[in-house]
Every structure is written in C-alpha cells, then in structure tokens.
Design an enzyme around this catalytic site. Sequence first.
Site, mmCIF file in Angstrom:
data_model
loop_
_atom_site.group_PDB
_atom_site.id
_atom_site.type_symbol
_atom_site.label_atom_id
_atom_site.label_comp_id
_atom_site.label_asym_id
_atom_site.label_seq_id
_atom_site.Cartn_x
_atom_site.Cartn_y
_atom_site.Cartn_z
ATOM 1 N N GLU A 163 42.526 38.086 6.081
ATOM 2 C CA GLU A 163 42.800 38.343 4.661
ATOM 3 C C GLU A 163 43.977 37.523 4.168
ATOM 4 O OE1 GLU A 163 39.658 39.917 4.587
ATOM 5 O OE2 GLU A 163 40.744 40.036 2.689
ATOM 6 N N ASP B 28 38.647 4.410 -7.326
ATOM 7 C CA ASP B 28 38.061 5.751 -7.205
ATOM 8 C C ASP B 28 38.002 6.377 -8.586
ATOM 9 O OD1 ASP B 28 37.556 5.833 -4.573
ATOM 10 O OD2 ASP B 28 39.305 7.007 -3.997
ATOM 11 N N PRO C 252 44.071 30.488 -1.756
ATOM 12 C CA PRO C 252 43.564 30.644 -3.123
ATOM 13 C C PRO C 252 44.676 30.903 -4.140
ATOM 14 C CG PRO C 252 42.368 32.056 -1.580
ATOM 15 C CD PRO C 252 43.565 31.537 -0.856
ATOM 16 N N ARG D 158 43.139 8.436 2.029
ATOM 17 C CA ARG D 158 42.554 7.315 1.268
ATOM 18 C C ARG D 158 43.610 6.549 0.483
ATOM 19 N NH1 ARG D 158 37.162 7.405 0.387
ATOM 20 N NH2 ARG D 158 37.367 6.423 -1.654
HETATM 21 C C1 LIG Z 1 41.393 34.943 1.974
HETATM 22 O O1 LIG Z 1 41.717 33.726 2.560
HETATM 23 C C2 LIG Z 1 43.017 33.336 2.566
HETATM 24 C C3 LIG Z 1 44.071 34.061 1.990
HETATM 25 C C4 LIG Z 1 45.363 33.543 2.061
HETATM 26 C C5 LIG Z 1 45.597 32.359 2.700
HETATM 27 C C6 LIG Z 1 44.546 31.655 3.270
HETATM 28 C C7 LIG Z 1 43.264 32.150 3.196
HETATM 29 C C8 LIG Z 1 42.142 31.373 3.833
HETATM 30 N N1 LIG Z 1 41.110 31.128 2.832
HETATM 31 C C9 LIG Z 1 41.222 30.187 1.868
HETATM 32 C C10 LIG Z 1 42.181 29.203 1.912
HETATM 33 C C11 LIG Z 1 42.225 28.271 0.872
HETATM 34 C C12 LIG Z 1 41.335 28.371 -0.176
HETATM 35 C C13 LIG Z 1 41.353 27.393 -1.308
HETATM 36 N N2 LIG Z 1 40.680 27.695 -2.440
HETATM 37 O O2 LIG Z 1 42.003 26.352 -1.199
HETATM 38 C C14 LIG Z 1 40.404 29.374 -0.175
HETATM 39 N N3 LIG Z 1 40.352 30.266 0.831
#
Ligand SMILES: COc1ccccc1CNc1ccc(C(N)=O)cn1
Length: 246
Positions: A116, A169, A89, A154
């Site tokens: 986490e 696309d 994220p 793709r």
């Molecule tokens: C708390 O989770 C994490 C925290 C850090 C790394 C990976 C994770 C694994 N979770 C993820 C992974 C990607 C996305 C995205 N938006 O691309 C959303 N969540």
Amino acid sequence: MRVAAISIFPEMFRAITDYGVSGRAVSEGHLVLDCINPRTFTHDRHRTVDDRPYGGGPGMVMKAEPLEAAIDEAVERVGGEAKVICLSPQGRVLDQAMVESLAEEPGLVLLSGRYEGIDERVLESWVDEEISIGDYVLSGGELAAMVLVDAVVRQIPGVLGHSQSAVEDSFADGLLDCPHYTRPEAHRGSRVPEVLLGGDHERIRRWRLKQSLQRTLIRRPELLQERELTAEEQRLLAEIENERPD
Ligand SMILES: COc1ccccc1CNc1ccc(C(N)=O)cn1
C-alpha cells in the site's frame, strides 16, 4: 549517469538494462544502474520488509528500517550527491521538462514501493522528491522507475545515435510528433503523402511541422497554450484553422 534502484524485485530492471536504447546505454557506459534490495538489510528469519498499517485498513506498509538502510547504501553507490526520488501516485506528474532537468543530475536514487505504500517517516526524512508517471495506481513503483530512467537516458549525449535525435522527439519541442511512413509506398491501397516522396527537404520540414501543429491542436490543445509559437508556426496554425471543416 549513475542510478541506484531500490526494489524488492530487482530482476524487473532487466527490462531496461538488457534491451534497446537503455540497454545500449548500459553496455556503452553512459548509464550505470545498481539494483539494491531492501531485503538485504533485514535481520529476522523471514526477512520482513513490510508490516500491518497502524490505524488498521487493508494491505501492508513497507517498513522504514530496511528501506533507509537500502537508501544509505544506494546513495553511497551513486557517489554521494544523489537526488532521492520515490515513484508514487502522490508525486508530481513527470513531463519532458522534468526529464530534461533530471538528466542533468549526477546521480539518482529511485525508490520503488510495493504494497500500500511506504512508511511516511522514510518520505519525510530521506526522499527529496516524489514523482508520478501519471494518475493511476500500479502494483509497484518499478515500472514507473523504469519509465523515468528510459526517458532520462535518452537525454544523455551519445546515447541516441545521429539517426535518432532526442531534439526531434515529439515532446522535445512541446508538440506531438508528425506521422511517419516507410516502405512500401502503397500499402493496402493507402499511399504515402506525395510530399515525402520528393526530395524537397524544406517542403518536407514545413509539412511535418504543420502536421505536428495540427495533431497537437486537435488532440492536446492545452499544450499550445503553454508554448511560444514562432512566426512560421503561427502562420501554419492560421492555415490549419482556414482549412478546418466548418
Ligand atoms: C499504491 O502504490 C504505491 C503507493 C505509494 C508508493 C508507491 C506505490 C507503488 N505504486 C505506484 C507507484 C507509482 C505510480 C505512478 N503513477 O507513478 C503508481 N503506483
């Protein structure tokens, strides 16, 4: 393209290796996907890949050592020059331009975190780029990694047959896609637009472009800010503005 996915749930990646366009890309050799499980590189009885966070707080953090050993193996499998990407994220949000750029890479290593997150020292020393597929938290990076692979594959020449071109696309030209219809002509009293039933291909092309512009203007106007408009598109947008109910 060679991709190595690092995950404690490697079976999840069957979703892209066994189905559809990406599945065919694998069977036809356009995509080689190796899955590497960090648990393989643990040496304790419980095959530990996570541990409690320093500083306290909820949940667990993925340990550096098993991940780094997995990345090392992954880079080797991909053949040396690999861009190491962590799906998280905290990453730059993926868009079509990034997808097209990633499709040019000889090899990708995709790190999917669970719990986490990942010990920061792995991100600092081994990861070239963090990428997010959108502003929301998932239970793991695997689905995000599969979204990235599907979008990238793709773009590889030969993966999409002549019948489906990546060029057309919707996001390929920065606009949302036009409406699509197929048989029957009348469905529950709703008819296919007449223009699509005739054989006038130029008129159909123009109608589809106008529909894409109208949809983009209404649903994602910000996409039009970033986009050079051709003379024809400017004309069609003017028509749309004139036709809009006051
Ligand atoms: C708390 O989770 C994490 C925290 C850090 C790394 C990976 C994770 C694994 N979770 C993820 C992974 C990607 C996305 C995205 N938006 O691309 C959303 N969540």
